[in-house]
Design a protein around this motif. Structure first.
Motif, mmCIF file in Angstrom:
data_model
loop_
_atom_site.group_PDB
_atom_site.id
_atom_site.type_symbol
_atom_site.label_atom_id
_atom_site.label_comp_id
_atom_site.label_asym_id
_atom_site.label_seq_id
_atom_site.Cartn_x
_atom_site.Cartn_y
_atom_site.Cartn_z
ATOM 1 N N ASP A 65 -0.263 -6.212 -0.513
ATOM 2 C CA ASP A 65 -1.723 -6.230 -0.618
ATOM 3 C C ASP A 65 -2.281 -7.640 -0.446
ATOM 4 O O ASP A 65 -1.537 -8.602 -0.196
ATOM 5 C CB ASP A 65 -2.201 -5.559 -1.906
ATOM 6 C CG ASP A 65 -1.983 -6.385 -3.171
ATOM 7 O OD1 ASP A 65 -1.597 -7.578 -3.099
ATOM 8 O OD2 ASP A 65 -2.207 -5.829 -4.268
ATOM 9 N N VAL A 71 -3.382 1.703 -3.576
ATOM 10 C CA VAL A 71 -4.754 2.092 -3.933
ATOM 11 C C VAL A 71 -4.837 2.413 -5.421
ATOM 12 O O VAL A 71 -5.740 1.949 -6.123
ATOM 13 C CB VAL A 71 -5.219 3.302 -3.090
ATOM 14 C CG1 VAL A 71 -6.529 3.866 -3.619
ATOM 15 C CG2 VAL A 71 -5.356 2.907 -1.633
ATOM 16 N N GLY A 105 -5.094 -0.552 -7.624
ATOM 17 C CA GLY A 105 -6.258 -1.426 -7.510
ATOM 18 C C GLY A 105 -6.298 -2.331 -6.306
ATOM 19 O O GLY A 105 -7.186 -3.183 -6.211
ATOM 20 N N ARG A 147 -7.263 -3.822 -2.848
ATOM 21 C CA ARG A 147 -8.508 -3.704 -2.079
ATOM 22 C C ARG A 147 -8.263 -3.794 -0.582
ATOM 23 O O ARG A 147 -9.133 -3.437 0.213
ATOM 24 C CB ARG A 147 -9.481 -4.791 -2.507
ATOM 25 C CG ARG A 147 -9.904 -4.663 -3.951
ATOM 26 C CD ARG A 147 -10.822 -5.807 -4.334
ATOM 27 N NE ARG A 147 -11.055 -5.837 -5.755
ATOM 28 C CZ ARG A 147 -12.118 -5.305 -6.339
ATOM 29 N NH1 ARG A 147 -13.019 -4.702 -5.619
ATOM 30 N NH2 ARG A 147 -12.253 -5.377 -7.640
ATOM 31 N N SER A 148 -7.083 -4.296 -0.198
ATOM 32 C CA SER A 148 -6.757 -4.457 1.216
ATOM 33 C C SER A 148 -5.252 -4.605 1.353
ATOM 34 O O SER A 148 -4.544 -4.759 0.359
ATOM 35 C CB SER A 148 -7.459 -5.702 1.780
ATOM 36 O OG SER A 148 -7.227 -5.800 3.165
#
Length: 117
Positions: A35, A64, A67, A69-70
């Motif tokens: 991530d 996901v 947590g 985000r990308s």
């Protein structure tokens, strides 16, 4: 066919983690994603009667749920010759278009370096 010496250390790491998940769990595929903070999520194929997910879909779902985000990158170890469209879509949904997706064979040799589109 490429080998891991052409990749940076972080990409080598997610391929190694994906390969380990596949071997440890005796599943068709192993996957790992990294991530935006550098955390990694490792998963294998889910093949239940009521739930079927590829290893890469499972790894993205784990990111996901934790947590993320990308995504910076994703790797899958499989017998397949190229990443499945559903896998590329899952990576794109979280990481955006252009997120690197590395596909390696069970021996760890890099077969394809693609991008989520």
């Amino acid at each position: 066919m490429s080998d891991l010496t052409e990749l940076d250390a972080e990409d080598k790491k997610i391929i190694t983690l994906a390969r380990s998940a596949r071997a440890r769990n005796g599943v068709a595929e192993g996957a790992a994603v990294r991530d935006e903070t550098g955390r990694t999520y490792v998963a294998g194929t889910v093949a239940l009667e009521s739930l079927k997910l590829s290893a890469l879909q499972t790894a993205v779902a784990m990111a996901v749920a934790s947590g993320a985000r990308s995504l910076e990158a994703a790797a899958v170890v499989t017998e397949a010759e190229r990443p499945a469209e559903a896998d590329l879509a899952a990576v794109r949904d979280l990481g955006g278009a252009g997120t690197p997706v590395l596909l390696a064979g069970p021996d760890g040799a890099l077969r394809v370096a693609a991008e989520a589109r």
